[in-house]
Each structure stands twice: as C-alpha cells, then as structure tokens.
Scaffold this motif. Structure first.
Motif, short mmCIF file in Angstrom:
data_model
loop_
_atom_site.label_atom_id
_atom_site.label_comp_id
_atom_site.label_asym_id
_atom_site.label_seq_id
_atom_site.Cartn_x
_atom_site.Cartn_y
_atom_site.Cartn_z
N GLY A 131 44.15 35.63 49.17
CA GLY A 131 43.86 36.45 50.34
C GLY A 131 43.69 37.92 50.03
O GLY A 131 43.00 38.32 49.10
N TYR A 132 44.40 38.76 50.82
CA TYR A 132 44.20 40.20 50.73
C TYR A 132 44.75 40.80 49.44
O TYR A 132 44.36 41.91 49.07
CB TYR A 132 44.84 40.87 51.95
N GLU A 133 45.62 40.09 48.76
CA GLU A 133 46.12 40.59 47.48
C GLU A 133 45.04 40.56 46.41
O GLU A 133 45.21 41.15 45.34
CB GLU A 133 47.33 39.77 47.04
N SER A 134 43.93 39.91 46.70
CA SER A 134 42.83 39.87 45.73
C SER A 134 42.26 41.25 45.45
O SER A 134 41.64 41.47 44.41
CB SER A 134 41.72 38.94 46.23
N VAL A 135 42.48 42.21 46.37
CA VAL A 135 41.95 43.56 46.14
C VAL A 135 42.67 44.24 44.98
O VAL A 135 42.17 45.23 44.43
CB VAL A 135 42.06 44.43 47.41
N ASN A 136 43.83 43.72 44.60
CA ASN A 136 44.54 44.26 43.44
C ASN A 136 43.95 43.75 42.13
O ASN A 136 44.27 44.27 41.06
CB ASN A 136 46.03 43.90 43.50
N ILE A 137 43.12 42.72 42.21
CA ILE A 137 42.51 42.13 41.02
C ILE A 137 41.04 42.54 40.92
O ILE A 137 40.59 43.02 39.88
CB ILE A 137 42.62 40.59 41.08
N ILE A 138 40.32 42.35 42.02
CA ILE A 138 38.88 42.64 42.05
C ILE A 138 38.68 44.08 42.53
O ILE A 138 39.14 44.45 43.61
CB ILE A 138 38.15 41.66 42.99
N LYS A 139 38.01 44.87 41.75
CA LYS A 139 37.84 46.28 42.07
C LYS A 139 36.61 46.56 42.93
O LYS A 139 36.41 47.70 43.36
CB LYS A 139 37.78 47.10 40.78
N ASP A 140 35.77 45.56 43.20
CA ASP A 140 34.65 45.76 44.11
C ASP A 140 35.17 46.09 45.51
O ASP A 140 36.23 45.63 45.92
CB ASP A 140 33.81 44.47 44.23
N LYS A 141 34.42 46.87 46.25
CA LYS A 141 34.76 47.14 47.64
C LYS A 141 34.11 46.07 48.52
O LYS A 141 33.07 46.29 49.14
CB LYS A 141 34.29 48.54 48.03
N PHE A 142 34.73 44.91 48.55
CA PHE A 142 34.12 43.75 49.22
C PHE A 142 34.79 43.38 50.53
O PHE A 142 34.30 42.52 51.25
CB PHE A 142 34.15 42.54 48.27
N VAL A 143 35.92 44.03 50.87
CA VAL A 143 36.61 43.71 52.11
C VAL A 143 37.28 44.98 52.64
O VAL A 143 37.75 45.82 51.88
CB VAL A 143 37.66 42.60 51.90
N LYS A 144 37.28 45.10 53.97
CA LYS A 144 37.94 46.22 54.63
C LYS A 144 39.28 45.73 55.16
O LYS A 144 39.34 44.80 55.96
CB LYS A 144 37.07 46.73 55.78
#
Length: 255
Positions: A88-101
């Motif tokens: 889920g939202y913890e994926s932003v800590n792995i993927i550096k793309d700005k793909f979700v707000k």
C-alpha cells in the motif's frame, strides 16, 4: 448512495435534500469489516499451507531477474525467485516516482443509539464534495461518518488535526439529520485518522517496475483496494506464468 430501504421520494423528503444537488440512488452496495476480513483471509490460507511472519520487517532487498535476496530486521536471509509487494502507501518509501498523492483522512463513530434505527440500517452515503464525506451505520447500532481529507505531510501533523476534524464531521452529520431526529444528540465514542492515497487517474499500479527486477507490485489505491486486489491476484498469476494480461497497459508504472 447505495440504499435498500424506503423509496427515493421518502428518502429525499426525510433527509431534506430536495433543494440540493442531485445524487444517485442505488439498491446495490455493501460494507465490510476490513480488519476482520483480512484476518479471515490470512487464517484460511494459513490452514492451506501459507506461512505468515507478522511483525517482521524487511530492511534490505537485492533484486535480480534470476532471483531476489531479502534481509529481515532479525538477521534472517530469504532467497526467492520473485517478490510481490502488497504494501500500500508504504510503497512510497521504496519507489521514488511521484505516482500517488497521499492524503490524511479522518473518521468518527458515535455512541450506541437505543432507539429504532432500522430506516437507515442499510444506508451507505458517499458524496462528491471536496473534502468529501461518507456515512454508514454499524452492526452495534452506531453511526460512522468519515472524510475531510487533507494533504498528508507527516503523521504528527495528521494526528494534530484529529479534534478539529471530529468537530467538522459532527457538524456534517447534524446537517444531514432532520431537526427533530433524536440522533442529533450524537456523541463521539471514537475518532481516528489514517493515510489514504489517490492516483492521477484513479487506477491502481499492478505489475513490474523497471527499477526492481524480480519484483511485482499490487498497489490498489483510490478507495477500491479490495476490488483491485482481485484483479492484481489474477494479473500477477498471469505474469508469473509468463503470460500477458489485457489490463497491463492500463495499470503499469509510468503510464
């Protein structure tokens, strides 16, 4: 507004929304206890051989098309052919793309109502205001209302707004209830906040990411996670077999 009670005309009259913007009335809809559902799914699959290691953090992963190696916070090393992220939202800590707000979202639930509440027992409401609200009843005769999203900055900022958002949601509920309704004495039992995410097109991200060979992601953002998880299961199953799935172009990263 999925409903299964009263007629449309009676609903409009009872809740005095005849002079406001139009809406959709539907006899199709449902609610679910997501926490219990998750545990039941895990328990079912555990009985069929799925190994579950909760409270175990993966601190490092080495990626490769021939296999991955993962290290846990306890010092264990896991070797596998593939790794599937459903975080889920913890994926932003792995993927550096700005793909979700990311957004901060809020909810409250009121004390048990002693009177008859059958006329709204099957009512689900979700409006399109900004910030939006949603409302439903619970199995133990309470009313739950949530929404009032804010841009997510950090957990401290999110939680600092909890009392302000509680008052906001209480006022929203009172506006929905007729003046003579005894539920206008609503008192909040519990209030909480969480993190929510939305994508530019409302669709999930499912499949491979070019920076993570040997990995698959199933990220069902946008409030439709349970629905998208079924699609994700099917898509990843295809991918593990080397097959193409027709939805890949629509759910891929960097689309």
């Amino acid at each position: 507004m999925p409903v299964d009670w009263l007629s449309s005309a009676e609903i409009l009259e009872r809740y005095r929304i005849t002079n406001t913007h139009g809406g959709i009335l539907s006899h199709q809809g449902g609610s679910i206890d997501a926490f219990r559902f998750t545990h039941d799914v895990l328990a079912y699959n555990n009985s069929r051989g799925l190994a579950i290691y909760d409270k175990t953090e993966i601190i490092k992963v080495k990626y490769g098309e021939r296999g991955i190696r993962a290290w846990t916070s306890y010092g264990n090393i896991i070797n596998a052919k593939k790794i599937i992220y459903c975080n889920g939202y913890e994926s932003v800590n792995i993927i550096k793309d700005k793909f979700v707000k990311l957004l901060s979202t809020y909810a409250i639930v009121g004390e048990r109502f002693d009177g008859d509440q059958s006329e709204i027992q099957e009512l689900l409401v979700w409006n399109t205001a900004n910030p939006y609200i949603y409302l439903r009843t619970t199995d133990d005769n309470r009313i739950l209302i949530g929404g009032g999203d804010e841009p997510f900055l950090d957990t401290a900022r999110r939680d600092s707004l909890l009392n302000q958002k509680r008052i906001f949601l209480e006022k929203k509920l009172l506006k929905l209830l007729p003046a003579e309704d005894p539920r206008r004495t609503f008192r909040t039992d519990f209030a909480w906040a969480g993190t929510f995410g939305e994508t530019k097109d409302g669709l999930p991200y499912i499949g491979k990411h070019p920076n993570f060979p040997g990995a698959y992601f199933v990220l069902g953002f946008g409030g439709n996670g349970i629905t998208f998880s079924i699609t994700g299961m099917e898509m990843v199953s295809y991918m593990l077999q080397g097959k193409k799935h027709p939805l890949e172009p629509y759910y891929k990263f960097r689309r």
